[in-house]
Design a protein around this motif. Structure first.
Motif, PDB file in Angstrom:
ATOM      1  N   ASP A  65       1.237   8.328  -3.093  1.00  0.00           N
ATOM      2  CA  ASP A  65       0.191   7.460  -2.537  1.00  0.00           C
ATOM      3  C   ASP A  65      -0.757   6.969  -3.632  1.00  0.00           C
ATOM      4  O   ASP A  65      -1.196   5.819  -3.615  1.00  0.00           O
ATOM      5  N   LEU A  66      -1.080   7.845  -4.570  1.00  0.00           N
ATOM      6  CA  LEU A  66      -1.906   7.402  -5.703  1.00  0.00           C
ATOM      7  C   LEU A  66      -1.154   6.355  -6.516  1.00  0.00           C
ATOM      8  O   LEU A  66      -1.725   5.337  -6.930  1.00  0.00           O
ATOM      9  N   ALA A  81       1.046   4.271  -5.536  1.00  0.00           N
ATOM     10  CA  ALA A  81       1.072   3.000  -4.802  1.00  0.00           C
ATOM     11  C   ALA A  81      -0.262   2.258  -4.878  1.00  0.00           C
ATOM     12  O   ALA A  81      -0.338   1.070  -4.564  1.00  0.00           O
ATOM     13  N   CYS A  82      -1.307   2.954  -5.276  1.00  0.00           N
ATOM     14  CA  CYS A  82      -2.622   2.312  -5.472  1.00  0.00           C
ATOM     15  C   CYS A  82      -2.915   2.075  -6.947  1.00  0.00           C
ATOM     16  O   CYS A  82      -3.966   1.520  -7.281  1.00  0.00           O
ATOM     17  N   LEU A 137      -3.374  -2.931  -3.630  1.00  0.00           N
ATOM     18  CA  LEU A 137      -3.513  -2.818  -2.179  1.00  0.00           C
ATOM     19  C   LEU A 137      -2.370  -3.542  -1.477  1.00  0.00           C
ATOM     20  O   LEU A 137      -1.542  -4.201  -2.099  1.00  0.00           O
ATOM     21  N   ALA A 192       1.266  -3.398  -3.427  1.00  0.00           N
ATOM     22  CA  ALA A 192       2.204  -2.283  -3.600  1.00  0.00           C
ATOM     23  C   ALA A 192       2.087  -1.325  -2.429  1.00  0.00           C
ATOM     24  O   ALA A 192       1.038  -1.231  -1.778  1.00  0.00           O
ATOM     25  N   ILE A 193       3.181  -0.622  -2.178  1.00  0.00           N
ATOM     26  CA  ILE A 193       3.218   0.438  -1.158  1.00  0.00           C
ATOM     27  C   ILE A 193       4.339   1.376  -1.564  1.00  0.00           C
ATOM     28  O   ILE A 193       5.254   0.969  -2.290  1.00  0.00           O
ATOM     29  N   ASP A 194       4.265   2.628  -1.136  1.00  0.00           N
ATOM     30  CA  ASP A 194       5.402   3.505  -1.434  1.00  0.00           C
ATOM     31  C   ASP A 194       6.320   3.607  -0.216  1.00  0.00           C
ATOM     32  O   ASP A 194       5.887   3.433   0.921  1.00  0.00           O
ATOM     33  N   LEU A 244     -13.011   1.234   0.724  1.00  0.00           N
ATOM     34  CA  LEU A 244     -11.818   0.936   1.533  1.00  0.00           C
ATOM     35  C   LEU A 244     -11.570   2.117   2.453  1.00  0.00           C
ATOM     36  O   LEU A 244     -11.608   3.263   2.016  1.00  0.00           O
ATOM     37  N   ASP A 290      -4.565   1.706   4.081  1.00  0.00           N
ATOM     38  CA  ASP A 290      -3.785   1.446   2.870  1.00  0.00           C
ATOM     39  C   ASP A 290      -3.214   2.781   2.399  1.00  0.00           C
ATOM     40  O   ASP A 290      -3.261   3.766   3.126  1.00  0.00           O
ATOM     41  N   ASP A 291      -2.605   2.808   1.221  1.00  0.00           N
ATOM     42  CA  ASP A 291      -2.041   4.070   0.750  1.00  0.00           C
ATOM     43  C   ASP A 291      -3.123   5.088   0.446  1.00  0.00           C
ATOM     44  O   ASP A 291      -2.923   6.286   0.598  1.00  0.00           O
ATOM     45  N   CYS A 292      -4.252   4.621  -0.017  1.00  0.00           N
ATOM     46  CA  CYS A 292      -5.393   5.489  -0.310  1.00  0.00           C
ATOM     47  C   CYS A 292      -6.655   4.850   0.247  1.00  0.00           C
ATOM     48  O   CYS A 292      -6.718   3.641   0.443  1.00  0.00           O
ATOM     49  N   LEU A 333     -10.700   4.291  -0.778  1.00  0.00           N
ATOM     50  CA  LEU A 333     -11.428   4.180  -2.043  1.00  0.00           C
ATOM     51  C   LEU A 333     -12.897   4.515  -1.813  1.00  0.00           C
ATOM     52  O   LEU A 333     -13.555   3.927  -0.956  1.00  0.00           O
TER      53      LEU A 333
END
Lengths: 324, 324
Positions: free
Chosen positions: A70-71, A73-74, A140, A204-206, B20, B24-26, B28
């Motif tokens: 997840d990190l 992907a960010c 994002l 981006a995304i995983d 954020l 999303d994946d993370c 913020l």
């Protein structure tokens, strides 16, 4: 062994970056000036995310890997994590294995355990991870633009092939199964790639739920559509399998659903302007991570699956929902 | 209802402070300059931390309250939290109740949900909370000094009285049980008191496992000992019960173990220099939280329980281990 002894023995190590680690009411983190803190939580449950008899070292690896992903992907650099663990019993050998797998991966990424919780209960692992990213530079889901290329790292679908084989739904040569099983059970979070894509990828995304499903989140957030060159994704998946001369097993009919909808790969799907292809390849080289261009973003909403000639796939393969 | 619908319906609200939030994946977070981020995780498991038939709104409150209490014990101001939730089934009424209890308390503290995870599995709730505290001002366990007063907020032991009554081990008048049950199931995190004690308390911890047990962590970290005036803690617990004229039930023999070793109160135990008594009382008034001085820190290690005349408690009451 009580909770405090358990934490002291298996899960307390001196912190090197955090202002305060395990052992007080809170941990204390101090992000560098100008940095935002990226935060993500993933919970793993026995029977759903792993088999009951999984090797604990492998499980320790995976519990952290899915969060590191997840990190990645960010585009955030890993800093620290907390671990909350519900255990049906205190099995010291199991805990030692789990801690070994967890800390081995943590050390690779300079990511340190700063706190958490342990309790009795059905086996449940909840990791919350913290990374840092320069303010405004996080990758994002909402930044994909019409004309952008769509890229993917690695070979999505390998984890699903392994799962099908472990469930007895497919026969694989032993060497192939061993390699694919490692992809399922010990995924490699694409942290270095995510960092290299800062300022380059538009989104981006995983891939945790499946390539098309996760790409769908990007399309929805970005209010765009996409075309996917399906043969590229299936060829990509087959190219790995071919290494073990298992070619005969891997026909397109088997490959396609795994490549497009198989989950648990923890590869990155990302978009970047077509003018930045050389820069994406350079990011790939710099991070030692294979990336492949599998399609493009369109202004028209929806997801279109194209065959080798650029025509929409016929019949039952044409529908995105079929794979989701 | 799928995972994404569930999150959208019950757990997605616009963020006001985080850079954020959910989606999303993370998430913020951007702590203010000069601030450290205080982080804590608590996992709640059915059967261990709550009864299976607990009201979901109450459970939503408690899941966040125990985490807010960790921030309070550090003197940190609540900012945000993540929620990871394993659910045996999707029960919309249950989820709505849980979300109502969770967000009602979150709103009281300006603490917003920024991310998390949902999955199928035995009911398990893991909240990770984030607060901020000026660098170097966090209230830690290691700062108690010989001669410091030992203070406690509220009336530790009330949650344990309720638990004993609910388990059928004690009879209580209905009004008393209702009040004490609220202390057990809907604890009030002492966030305002924690903030008021910044720069004043030399150490602090919240009472989750029991007054003496949790104070023991402070003594160990600070390498000091303590004397506790036991009658003050038992009188304190009785003074609440007396409000309902339940006096006859509450003899010292019943009170003492509850007051000294009852868990789940989420009161703060803290130390402060004797010269700062007026300032502590002012912090108590400013935060609207009753505090009581129950003993003092000693240079000699160990914990001594004193009776009304200042003599060590005789026989079986003399041992700290008896209560732990």
């Amino acid at each position: 062994m009580g909770e405090f002894d358990l934490i002291a023995r298996f899960f307390t190590r001196p912190v090197r970056h955090a202002a305060l680690g395990v052992g007080d009411d809170c941990a204390l983190l101090a992000p560098a000036p100008g940095m935002q803190l990226a935060v993500s939580s993933d919970m793993l449950v026995e029977g759903r995310h792993f088999f009951a008899d999984v090797d604990p070292e492998t499980l320790g690896h995976k519990a952290l890997a899915v969060n590191l992903s997840d990190l990645a992907a960010c585009g955030a650099r890993p800093l620290a994590f907390t671990l909350a663990l519900a255990l049906p019993c205190v099995d010291e050998a199991w805990l030692q294995g789990f801690a070994n797998g967890l800390f081995a991966l943590a050390d690779q990424h300079g990511c340190e355990l700063v706190g958490g919780d342990t309790t009795a209960g059905p086996l449940n692992i909840c990791v919350t991870i913290f990374g840092e990213v320069p303010a405004g530079q996080a990758l994002l889901r909402g930044g994909a633009r019409a004309g952008d290329d769509i890229w993917v790292s690695g070979r999505p679908g390998e984890a699903r092939l392994a799962l099908d084989a472990l469930r007895g739904q497919m026969d694989l040569p032993a060497a192939t199964l061993a390699r694919l099983r490692a992809r399922l059970e010990r995924p490699t979070p694409r942290v270095a790639l995510g960092l290299a894509l800062r300022g380059l990828a538009s989104s981006a995304i995983d891939v945790s739920d499946g390539l098309l499903g996760d790409l769908g989140h990007v399309l929805k957030s970005s209010r765009v559509g996409a075309e996917i060159d399906v043969h590229i994704t299936t060829d990509l998946l087959a190219s790995g399998a071919l290494q073990e001369s298992a070619k005969g097993i891997f026909d397109a009919e088997t490959m396609m659903p795994c490549a497009l909808a198989g989950g648990d790969d923890y590869e990155l799907v990302f978009t970047a302007p077509a003018a930045r292809r050389a820069a994406v390849q350079a990011a790939s080289s710099a991070s030692g991570t294979q990336v492949t261009r599998i399609g493009r973003i369109t202004p028209a909403p929806g997801l279109r699956l194209l065959d080798r000639t650029g025509q929409p796939l016929p019949g039952r393969f044409a529908s995105f929902d079929h794979f989701a």
